[in-house]
Design a protein around this motif. Structure first.
Motif, PDB file in Angstrom:
ATOM      1  N   GLN A 273     135.756 101.073  26.462  1.00 56.81           N
ATOM      2  CA  GLN A 273     136.350 102.041  25.562  1.00 56.81           C
ATOM      3  C   GLN A 273     136.315 101.548  24.192  1.00 56.81           C
ATOM      4  O   GLN A 273     135.695 102.313  23.131  1.00 56.81           O
ATOM      5  CB  GLN A 273     137.817 102.384  25.825  1.00 56.81           C
ATOM      6  N   VAL A 274     136.512 100.141  23.897  1.00 60.42           N
ATOM      7  CA  VAL A 274     136.421  99.563  22.689  1.00 60.42           C
ATOM      8  C   VAL A 274     134.786  99.614  22.087  1.00 60.42           C
ATOM      9  O   VAL A 274     134.529  99.943  20.801  1.00 60.42           O
ATOM     10  CB  VAL A 274     136.914  98.234  22.704  1.00 60.42           C
ATOM     11  N   VAL A 275     133.839  99.264  23.086  1.00 62.67           N
ATOM     12  CA  VAL A 275     132.517  99.330  22.620  1.00 62.67           C
ATOM     13  C   VAL A 275     132.309 100.755  22.364  1.00 62.67           C
ATOM     14  O   VAL A 275     131.256 101.013  21.393  1.00 62.67           O
ATOM     15  CB  VAL A 275     131.729  98.893  24.129  1.00 62.67           C
ATOM     16  N   VAL A 276     132.570 101.857  23.029  1.00 65.74           N
ATOM     17  CA  VAL A 276     132.060 103.280  22.652  1.00 65.74           C
ATOM     18  C   VAL A 276     132.726 103.751  21.404  1.00 65.74           C
ATOM     19  O   VAL A 276     132.036 104.285  20.386  1.00 65.74           O
ATOM     20  CB  VAL A 276     132.588 104.225  23.752  1.00 65.74           C
ATOM     21  N   VAL A 277     134.336 103.210  21.097  1.00 68.34           N
ATOM     22  CA  VAL A 277     134.562 103.540  19.872  1.00 68.34           C
ATOM     23  C   VAL A 277     134.004 103.018  18.634  1.00 68.34           C
ATOM     24  O   VAL A 277     133.624 103.467  17.526  1.00 68.34           O
ATOM     25  CB  VAL A 277     136.120 103.356  19.731  1.00 68.34           C
ATOM     26  N   GLY A 278     133.563 101.516  18.784  1.00 69.74           N
ATOM     27  CA  GLY A 278     132.971 100.752  17.901  1.00 69.74           C
ATOM     28  C   GLY A 278     131.282 101.321  17.561  1.00 69.74           C
ATOM     29  O   GLY A 278     131.273 101.590  16.474  1.00 69.74           O
ATOM     30  N   LEU A 279     130.903 101.879  18.779  1.00 63.24           N
ATOM     31  CA  LEU A 279     129.269 102.395  18.275  1.00 63.24           C
ATOM     32  C   LEU A 279     129.554 103.810  17.708  1.00 63.24           C
ATOM     33  O   LEU A 279     128.701 104.085  16.681  1.00 63.24           O
ATOM     34  CB  LEU A 279     128.853 102.600  19.731  1.00 63.24           C
ATOM     35  N   CYS A 280     130.581 104.384  17.860  1.00 61.30           N
ATOM     36  CA  CYS A 280     130.824 105.782  17.350  1.00 61.30           C
ATOM     37  C   CYS A 280     131.154 105.702  15.688  1.00 61.30           C
ATOM     38  O   CYS A 280     130.534 106.443  14.894  1.00 61.30           O
ATOM     39  CB  CYS A 280     131.988 106.737  17.869  1.00 61.30           C
ATOM     40  N   VAL A 281     132.104 104.594  15.605  1.00 58.85           N
ATOM     41  CA  VAL A 281     132.412 104.571  14.024  1.00 58.85           C
ATOM     42  C   VAL A 281     131.456 104.044  13.365  1.00 58.85           C
ATOM     43  O   VAL A 281     131.133 104.428  12.244  1.00 58.85           O
ATOM     44  CB  VAL A 281     133.561 103.582  14.243  1.00 58.85           C
ATOM     45  N   GLY A 282     130.421 102.902  13.871  1.00 58.97           N
ATOM     46  CA  GLY A 282     129.722 102.219  13.113  1.00 58.97           C
ATOM     47  C   GLY A 282     128.319 103.467  12.844  1.00 58.97           C
ATOM     48  O   GLY A 282     128.101 103.394  11.824  1.00 58.97           O
ATOM     49  N   LEU A 283     128.096 104.016  13.834  1.00 61.84           N
ATOM     50  CA  LEU A 283     126.847 104.877  13.574  1.00 61.84           C
ATOM     51  C   LEU A 283     127.244 106.224  12.668  1.00 61.84           C
ATOM     52  O   LEU A 283     126.295 106.703  11.881  1.00 61.84           O
ATOM     53  CB  LEU A 283     126.435 105.552  15.080  1.00 61.84           C
ATOM     54  N   CYS A 284     128.357 106.615  12.938  1.00 62.19           N
ATOM     55  CA  CYS A 284     128.938 107.865  11.918  1.00 62.19           C
ATOM     56  C   CYS A 284     129.016 107.234  10.491  1.00 62.19           C
ATOM     57  O   CYS A 284     128.715 108.133   9.555  1.00 62.19           O
ATOM     58  CB  CYS A 284     130.243 108.301  12.557  1.00 62.19           C
ATOM     59  N   SER A 285     129.541 106.012  10.383  1.00 61.13           N
ATOM     60  CA  SER A 285     129.705 105.514   8.830  1.00 61.13           C
ATOM     61  C   SER A 285     128.234 105.276   8.342  1.00 61.13           C
ATOM     62  O   SER A 285     128.074 105.949   7.111  1.00 61.13           O
ATOM     63  CB  SER A 285     130.261 104.187   8.956  1.00 61.13           C
ATOM     64  N   MET A 286     127.405 104.784   9.014  1.00 58.91           N
ATOM     65  CA  MET A 286     125.928 104.939   8.400  1.00 58.91           C
ATOM     66  C   MET A 286     125.504 106.213   8.414  1.00 58.91           C
ATOM     67  O   MET A 286     124.480 106.489   7.189  1.00 58.91           O
ATOM     68  CB  MET A 286     124.893 104.066   9.561  1.00 58.91           C
ATOM     69  N   ALA A 287     125.672 107.170   9.151  1.00 58.78           N
ATOM     70  CA  ALA A 287     124.905 108.563   8.786  1.00 58.78           C
ATOM     71  C   ALA A 287     125.523 109.056   7.816  1.00 58.78           C
ATOM     72  O   ALA A 287     125.114 109.903   6.855  1.00 58.78           O
ATOM     73  CB  ALA A 287     125.126 109.300  10.219  1.00 58.78           C
ATOM     74  N   TRP A 288     126.903 109.061   7.678  1.00 58.73           N
ATOM     75  CA  TRP A 288     127.642 109.656   6.504  1.00 58.73           C
ATOM     76  C   TRP A 288     127.337 108.873   5.073  1.00 58.73           C
ATOM     77  O   TRP A 288     127.073 109.553   4.178  1.00 58.73           O
ATOM     78  CB  TRP A 288     129.237 109.530   6.741  1.00 58.73           C
ATOM     79  N   ALA A 289     127.132 107.785   5.183  1.00 58.52           N
ATOM     80  CA  ALA A 289     126.665 106.862   4.070  1.00 58.52           C
ATOM     81  C   ALA A 289     125.020 107.236   3.499  1.00 58.52           C
ATOM     82  O   ALA A 289     125.017 107.044   2.240  1.00 58.52           O
ATOM     83  CB  ALA A 289     126.835 105.289   4.195  1.00 58.52           C
ATOM     84  N   SER A 290     124.490 107.729   4.503  1.00 61.61           N
ATOM     85  CA  SER A 290     122.946 107.757   4.293  1.00 61.61           C
ATOM     86  C   SER A 290     122.845 109.127   3.183  1.00 61.61           C
ATOM     87  O   SER A 290     121.713 109.275   2.597  1.00 61.61           O
ATOM     88  CB  SER A 290     122.278 108.340   5.609  1.00 61.61           C
ATOM     89  N   GLN A 291     124.039 110.059   2.879  1.00 62.16           N
ATOM     90  CA  GLN A 291     123.834 110.789   1.870  1.00 62.16           C
ATOM     91  C   GLN A 291     123.843 110.288   0.300  1.00 62.16           C
ATOM     92  O   GLN A 291     123.282 110.901  -0.387  1.00 62.16           O
ATOM     93  CB  GLN A 291     125.097 111.784   1.920  1.00 62.16           C
ATOM     94  N   GLY A 292     124.166 108.940   0.388  1.00 64.64           N
ATOM     95  CA  GLY A 292     124.585 108.795  -1.077  1.00 64.64           C
ATOM     96  C   GLY A 292     122.982 108.416  -1.691  1.00 64.64           C
ATOM     97  O   GLY A 292     122.145 108.597  -1.299  1.00 64.64           O
ATOM     98  N   GLY A 293     123.330 107.920  -2.934  1.00 68.85           N
ATOM     99  CA  GLY A 293     122.026 107.823  -3.730  1.00 68.85           C
ATOM    100  C   GLY A 293     120.870 107.597  -2.956  1.00 68.85           C
ATOM    101  O   GLY A 293     120.526 106.638  -2.930  1.00 68.85           O
ATOM    102  N   ALA A 294     121.663 109.317  -2.056  1.00 66.30           N
ATOM    103  CA  ALA A 294     120.305 109.761  -1.449  1.00 66.30           C
ATOM    104  C   ALA A 294     119.450 110.152  -2.689  1.00 66.30           C
ATOM    105  O   ALA A 294     118.871 109.286  -3.453  1.00 66.30           O
ATOM    106  CB  ALA A 294     120.576 111.073  -0.886  1.00 66.30           C
TER     107      ALA A 294
END
Length: 407
Positions: A273-294
């Protein structure tokens, strides 16, 4: 339209990363937490698709003086003559594909429902169909019903029937029918995605494996009986896109192999469960941050420094600018227009991101305006005497004059 296409490309890219990450993590998650944790890892896909669409913290936008580019400083064409048409054509193709996939899925679902024939209620809370197009199954979305075939009582013993019904009730309790609806919608929106067919098949397989585990884990002694019940039912009919089927011949071997495994301990399950939550948070953070000085030096360019704000804050000011080049195709057709840009300026005075807020006419001047704006430099905004990032809203006007284009 270009914003829609850019959104589709961005979400498709992050969806691909999510699918590949799930595929690579499956062996580890299977060892740590079994089928249930593997199935839960599919949350990465919708989260990765939604994260790039979430708003980023907005920087206060300051209105800047307008910029003008006149049609007397031309070099080579920046846009082909048919440039305004390709976004509309791509959107039309995407819409046609999405509607086509939606129609095919709706027809498959209706054929499956009609093939069941009239339904009659049973004492155990399920419904009995007059024909068997691929039953038992949980059918429906808004009001899902467990539907069994006409020979359900004859084919299975009382204990086997109870296991089958527990399986389908587990699907309903965990809202798997809503998950199947989400998959159907993704198949419509991202019909062009090359990884989606594999992801759909793998998701449905993991869904069944997780439901099998939820059904037999509380009753380890019934694993052998559960496996024999699966062997009695072989699905040879076309399946419905929004139904949770008990029978699934393509993955029968995998389901029976999963039943041979012992129930996992709590600690590895928690680790999964911890691995799944970590992967979700990490991937979503990178996807969200990709909008920046986009060419030839342009003439007729006008710009004024941005006026200062309050005593504590001073807006960014223009230091060095390069005028946009007037597109040849627009000049030849006598087209004028206006593009409104959002220009983000870093604390070092350099442009970090340029976005088109509006453009008239659409698809003609955006590329020229953005290309020019990326080379501009500014004196950074000041807050309490320290340089800070800021954003400017700059209208860029493309106007015609009587001079011929430079040779």
């Amino acid at each position: 339209m270009t914003d829609l296409l850019q959104g589709l490309l961005l979400t498709s890219a992050w969806g691909s990363i999510a699918v590949l990450l799930i595929a690579m993590a499956r062996p580890l998650l299977k060892r740590l937490g079994g089928a249930a944790v593997v199935y839960r890892s599919w949350w990465m896909l919708p989260l990765a698709l939604l994260a790039p669409l979430l708003p980023v913290p907005a920087v206060a936008v300051i209105d800047a003086a307008p910029v003008r580019a006149f049609g007397n400083a031309l070099t080579t064409p920046l846009l082909p003559a048919d440039a305004p048409l390709w976004p509309a054509l791509l959107v039309a193709v995407w819409l046609a594909g999405a509607l086509g996939v939606a129609v095919l899925q709706i027809r498959a679902q209706r054929r499956f429902v009609q093939a069941m024939g009239p339904l009659s209620p049973r004492a155990d809370g399920s419904w009995q169909a007059s024909a068997d197009p691929g039953l038992p199954a949980l059918v429906g979305v808004m009001a899902p019903r467990i539907v069994v075939g006409p020979d359900f009582d004859l084919r299975f013993s009382a204990t086997e029937r109870d296991l089958v019904l527990q399986h389908e009730r587990s699907h309903r309790a965990h809202r798997d029918h809503w998950a199947n609806l989400a998959v159907a919608l993704l198949r419509c929106v991202f019909w062009f995605h090359p990884l989606l067919p594999w992801a759909t098949r793998r998701f449905l397989c993991d869904q069944e494996l997780a439901c099998d585990a939820r059904t037999v884990d509380p009753h380890p002694a019934l694993r052998r009986l559960y496996a024999s019940t699966l062997l009695k039912a072989q699905l040879v009919h076309p399946v419905a896109p929004m139904a949770c089927h008990w029978r699934s011949q393509p993955m029968l071997k995998e389901r029976i192999a999963m039943l041979k495994q012992n129930k996992r301990k709590a600690l590895p399950w928690v680790s999964g469960q911890v691995v799944v939550v970590g992967l979700c948070v990490g991937l979503c953070s990178m996807a969200w941050a990709s909008q920046g000085g986009a060419g030839t030096p342009s003439i007729g360019f006008e710009a004024e420094p941005v006026p200062a704000g309050s005593a504590e804050t001073v807006g960014a000011q223009v230091v060095n600018t390069t005028a946009p080049k007037y597109p040849v195709a627009a000049f030849e057709q006598g087209v004028s227009g206006k593009v409104e840009l959002r220009v983000e300026v870093g604390a070092d005075g350099r442009v970090t991101d340029v976005r088109v807020l509006s453009a008239t006419p659409a698809g003609v001047f955006e590329d020229a305006a953005v290309t020019s704006a990326r080379a501009w430099t500014f004196k950074p905004a000041l807050r309490e005497g320290k340089p800070v990032a800021s954003a400017l809203k700059i209208p860029v006007t493309f106007e015609m004059n009587d001079e011929a284009p430079a040779p």
